[in-house]
Enzyme design. Sequence first.
Site, PDB file in Angstrom:
ATOM      1  N   PHE A   1       0.838  -1.196   0.000  1.00  0.00           N
ATOM      2  CA  PHE A   1       0.000   0.000   0.000  1.00  0.00           C
ATOM      3  C   PHE A   1       0.876   1.250   0.000  1.00  0.00           C
ATOM      4  CE2 PHE A   1      -2.288   3.472   1.934  1.00  0.00           C
ATOM      5  CZ  PHE A   1      -3.529   3.404   1.328  1.00  0.00           C
TER       6      PHE A   1
ATOM      7  N   SER B   1      -1.505  12.043  10.961  1.00  0.00           N
ATOM      8  CA  SER B   1      -0.796  10.831  10.606  1.00  0.00           C
ATOM      9  C   SER B   1       0.706  11.127  10.779  1.00  0.00           C
ATOM     10  CB  SER B   1      -1.174  10.530   9.165  1.00  0.00           C
ATOM     11  OG  SER B   1      -0.315   9.619   8.627  1.00  0.00           O
ATOM     12  N   LEU B   2       1.544  10.204  10.416  1.00  0.00           N
ATOM     13  CA  LEU B   2       2.984  10.440  10.480  1.00  0.00           C
ATOM     14  C   LEU B   2       3.570  10.272   9.094  1.00  0.00           C
ATOM     15  CD1 LEU B   2       4.157   8.358  13.586  1.00  0.00           C
ATOM     16  CD2 LEU B   2       4.075  10.843  13.380  1.00  0.00           C
TER      17      LEU B   2
ATOM     18  N   LYS C   1       6.551   1.306  16.963  1.00  0.00           N
ATOM     19  CA  LYS C   1       5.312   1.666  16.272  1.00  0.00           C
ATOM     20  C   LYS C   1       4.354   0.494  16.412  1.00  0.00           C
ATOM     21  CE  LYS C   1       3.614   3.828  12.078  1.00  0.00           C
ATOM     22  NZ  LYS C   1       2.457   2.984  11.848  1.00  0.00           N
TER      23      LYS C   1
ATOM     24  N   GLU D   1      -2.381   3.671  20.971  1.00  0.00           N
ATOM     25  CA  GLU D   1      -2.764   2.565  20.104  1.00  0.00           C
ATOM     26  C   GLU D   1      -3.399   1.456  20.927  1.00  0.00           C
ATOM     27  OE1 GLU D   1      -1.959   3.427  17.040  1.00  0.00           O
ATOM     28  OE2 GLU D   1      -1.857   1.613  15.821  1.00  0.00           O
TER      29      GLU D   1
ATOM     30  N   CYS E   1     -15.108 -29.641  -9.410  1.00  0.00           N
ATOM     31  CA  CYS E   1     -14.799 -29.850  -8.004  1.00  0.00           C
ATOM     32  C   CYS E   1     -13.768 -30.970  -7.858  1.00  0.00           C
ATOM     33  CB  CYS E   1     -16.080 -30.203  -7.253  1.00  0.00           C
ATOM     34  SG  CYS E   1     -15.765 -30.660  -5.537  1.00  0.00           S
TER      35      CYS E   1
ATOM     36  N   CYS F   1     -21.644 -33.689  -2.490  1.00  0.00           N
ATOM     37  CA  CYS F   1     -20.182 -33.557  -2.443  1.00  0.00           C
ATOM     38  C   CYS F   1     -19.679 -33.960  -1.052  1.00  0.00           C
ATOM     39  CB  CYS F   1     -19.818 -32.112  -2.782  1.00  0.00           C
ATOM     40  SG  CYS F   1     -18.065 -31.755  -2.706  1.00  0.00           S
TER      41      CYS F   1
HETATM   42  S1  IVH Z   1       2.847   9.400  17.153  1.00  0.00           S
HETATM   43  C1  IVH Z   1       1.256  13.522  16.544  1.00  0.00           C
HETATM   44  N1  IVH Z   1       3.817   7.151  18.118  1.00  0.00           N
HETATM   45  O1  IVH Z   1       1.005   5.237  13.681  1.00  0.00           O
HETATM   46  C2  IVH Z   1       1.553  12.149  16.968  1.00  0.00           C
HETATM   47  N2  IVH Z   1       2.106   6.993  16.478  1.00  0.00           N
HETATM   48  O2  IVH Z   1       1.274   6.243  10.968  1.00  0.00           O
HETATM   49  C3  IVH Z   1       1.197  11.158  15.933  1.00  0.00           C
HETATM   50  N3  IVH Z   1       1.453   4.691  15.956  1.00  0.00           N
HETATM   51  O3  IVH Z   1      -1.819   7.321  13.763  1.00  0.00           O
HETATM   52  C4  IVH Z   1       1.389   9.740  16.242  1.00  0.00           C
HETATM   53  N4  IVH Z   1       2.810   3.699  17.370  1.00  0.00           N
HETATM   54  O4  IVH Z   1      -1.856   5.089  15.052  1.00  0.00           O
HETATM   55  C5  IVH Z   1       2.942   7.708  17.260  1.00  0.00           C
HETATM   56  N5  IVH Z   1       4.757   5.264  19.118  1.00  0.00           N
HETATM   57  C6  IVH Z   1       3.884   5.814  18.258  1.00  0.00           C
HETATM   58  C7  IVH Z   1       3.016   5.034  17.459  1.00  0.00           C
HETATM   59  C8  IVH Z   1       2.150   5.667  16.576  1.00  0.00           C
HETATM   60  C9  IVH Z   1       1.867   3.524  16.470  1.00  0.00           C
HETATM   61  C10 IVH Z   1       0.436   4.809  14.894  1.00  0.00           C
HETATM   62  C11 IVH Z   1      -0.654   5.794  15.183  1.00  0.00           C
HETATM   63  C12 IVH Z   1      -0.567   6.830  14.122  1.00  0.00           C
HETATM   64  C13 IVH Z   1       0.081   6.062  13.012  1.00  0.00           C
HETATM   65  C14 IVH Z   1       0.783   6.972  12.029  1.00  0.00           C
END
Ligand code: IVH
Length: 669
Positions: free
Chosen positions: A34, A80-81, A113, A170, A406, A430
Site C-alpha cells: 500500500f 498521521s505520520l 510503532k 494505540e 470440483c 459432495c
Molecule cells: S505518534 C502527533 N507514536 O502510527 C503524533 N504513532 O502512521 C502522531 N502509531 O496514527 C502519532 N505507534 O496510530 C505515534 N509510538 C507511536 C506510534 C504511533 C503507532 C500509529 C498511530 C498513528 C500512526 C501513524
Amino acid sequence: MTPSERIVQLRAELHAHNRKYYTEDTPTVSDTEFDFLLKELEALEADNPEMFDPNSPTQRVGGEVTKRFASVTHSAPMQSLANTYSHEELDAFFDRVEEALPQELVQYVCELKYDGVAVNLRYDAGKLTQAVTRGDGTQGDDITVNVRTIATIPLLLRGDFPPVLEVRGEVFLPFASFEAINEDRAAQDLDLFMNPRNAASGSLKLQDSSEVAKRGLDFMPYFALGASAWNSHRESLEKLKAWGFKVPLQRTGFLAVCDHRVEARAFLTRWEIERDTLPFAIDGAVIKVNWVAQQRRLGSTAKAPRWAIAYKFKALAAESVLEKVMYQVGRTGAITPVAQLTPVLLAGTVVKRASLHNQDIIQKLDLHEGDTVMVEKGGEIIPKITTVLLEKRGAHAVPVLFLLNCPECQTPLVRKEGEAQHYCPNVLGCPPQISGRLIHFIGRRAMDLDGLGSETMALLVEKGLVHRPSDLYNLSMDEWASLPNFKEKSIANALSALQRSKTVPFERVLFALGIRHVGETVAKKMARHWGSMEALMQADRTALIEADEVGEVIAEAVLRFFQDPLQLEEIHRLRQAGLQMTVVRQEGASRTLEGMTFVVSGVFVGYSRDAIKESIELHGGRNVGSVSAKVSYVVAGEGMGPSKKAKAEAMGVKVLNEEEFNRLIAMER
Ligand code: IVH
C-alpha cells in the site's frame, strides 16, 4: 500508460484498498505494498500539479467513518505520520530537523510503532469520558463503552491530573490473545482474523462490550494533548505514568532518548532484528523530537507533524518455488486455492504453503506452474505470495488455470456474479460438504450429539445413508445396525443422544445450521432478537442489520441461506424431527438486565445468595465474582465486605441495596 492515466489508476486502486482496510477490515494488500503505491502516486502528483484533486488518496489521513457508532469531531485533528522505509530518507528527516534548529541540541525519542488502532481518550476531572477512533482524522467513532473494557486504560486518573486531558495511543492485541481468538473462531467455523491489527479493529467495533472484554486488548499511549504542562515528550510520558497509564518507559528497551541520530539508528536496527521477540506486533519505530519548544518551531504540514517520522520495517520475505496449486473444499462448498511451495525458512518458521484466496489473486499474480515467487509474512497467519520473479520463469511455463470441476466430486464449479469465490454447487452430493456440515451440526457447541462422533458420520456418509443432518433423525434400526460395530448398546446410545438433542435450545439449533458468518454469539443474539425461526425467516435486510452484531456481511449470508430451497426443505425436515424452532422462555424471564453484569455480596432478606443470582440470570443479566470497572452494579446485602464497597466506589460502580435491585428488575425493558 501516460502519467495522468497512471494517476487515475492508482487513485482508484488506493481508494479501494482504503475502503477494504478501514471500512471492511479485510485488506487484500500488505501495508508495504500500500505504502509503495501511495508513494508512487505522491511522486506522480508532485510532477503533474495540474492533476491535483482534493479527493485523492494522498490528500487524506485515511479511514472512513463507519456506521452504528456516534460520530465525534476530534478537538484537534488526529494527524498521521510521515513514513519511510529507507535510511536515506531518514537522514533527510534528521537533516531537515537539524537545519531548522541551527546551533541547538536536538534530542530524539525513539518508540516502537505499535500495530493496532489509534484511539483518542478524553478525561474530564480525571474520569474517562470519551474514547474515539481516528476515523478520517477529523471525525471518528465513539467507542467509549468498548474501550472501558481494556484493563490497561485507567478509568480514573490518579494524582495531580489536569481538569481536561486528551491522550492518544494505540489499542492493540497481543499475539497470545490473537491466537486464542482465532482458535476459538476456528472451532466455531468463523473466518479467521488475518492479523492482530484486524482483530483489534474488529473487536473495537463489536456491539456487545462484554464480548470486547473477553478479547484481551491492550493499550499504549504515545501522545498527550496539552503540551504547555510539560517541556518534553518524555516528560509527558512520565506524567501519563504517574496518572496511571502503562507507558513504554516501564519496559526496558521499548523507548530510547537519543542525543544523536546514530543512537536513534541503533534503536531501529535493534528492533528490526528483534521484533520477533516482542509479545505484540510492531510495524516499525517512531522517531520524535523530544523538546516541545522545538516541536512547536518545526510545526506541522496539513497531514503530519514535521517533528516526527515513522520508520517502517520491511515485511519479511523469502524466495521459493511454486510446486503446485491445491484446492480445498469447505463445508459451504467454497473452493480455496492453496499454493504448495518448496519449503523455505522465513522469520524462524518453515513455510510450505501460501494462501491464494481465489481465482482473481492467481490471475493478478499471473502465476505459472513452477514459478519462482516471493513469499511475505506480516502479522498474518498464513504467508502470501506477493510477486513472481519473471526473470526466473522458464520459456515454456504454463499459466495456472483455475479448476473447472470440483476436486472431490467433479461437479462443474460456479462463480456467482460479483463474487470472487468459486463454489461446488453439489450441496447434497459432495462428500467434504456433507461431512463438514454434519460434523458442525453434531459439535458440542451445536447439537452436542456426543454419542455419534465424526467417524460414525464418515461411515454414514460413505454408505450413502446420510446426506444432511435431518437424515440422522430418520434412520431405521436396520440402517443403524448395518454400521460395523453398531450393536444394540451403541444404537441405543445414538438414539438417546438424538432424542436429547430435541431439547437443545433454538439458539444452538440456529448455530448448528451452519449459516456462513453466523457463529455462536451471533446465533444467540439473533435467536433472542427474533424469538423463532419463523420470525427470523421473515426478516428483510433492514430488519437484520438493525439487530445487535449483525452487519452487512452477516445479513447477506442469512438472506442467501433462507433463499435456498434446499435449506428451506432441511429446516422443514428438522422441524418435523422435533428440534426447537422457538425460544422457550422460562417462567417469569425477561430481558430487563440484558448486557449488565453484577457482583452479589452480603446477606439478603427476601433471597438466598443463590436465589438472587438466579434472578439476575432469569432477567438476562450476568454474574461475576469480583468488582471491576466492567461491572454494572454491585448488589449489596447485609454485611458486605468494606473493601469490596470501597473498590466499587473507587471504580465508579453503582451499589444497589435489595430494595433498589427489586425495583430494577421490575422495570420491563
Ligand atoms: S505518534 C502527533 N507514536 O502510527 C503524533 N504513532 O502512521 C502522531 N502509531 O496514527 C502519532 N505507534 O496510530 C505515534 N509510538 C507511536 C506510534 C504511533 C503507532 C500509529 C498511530 C498513528 C500512526 C501513524
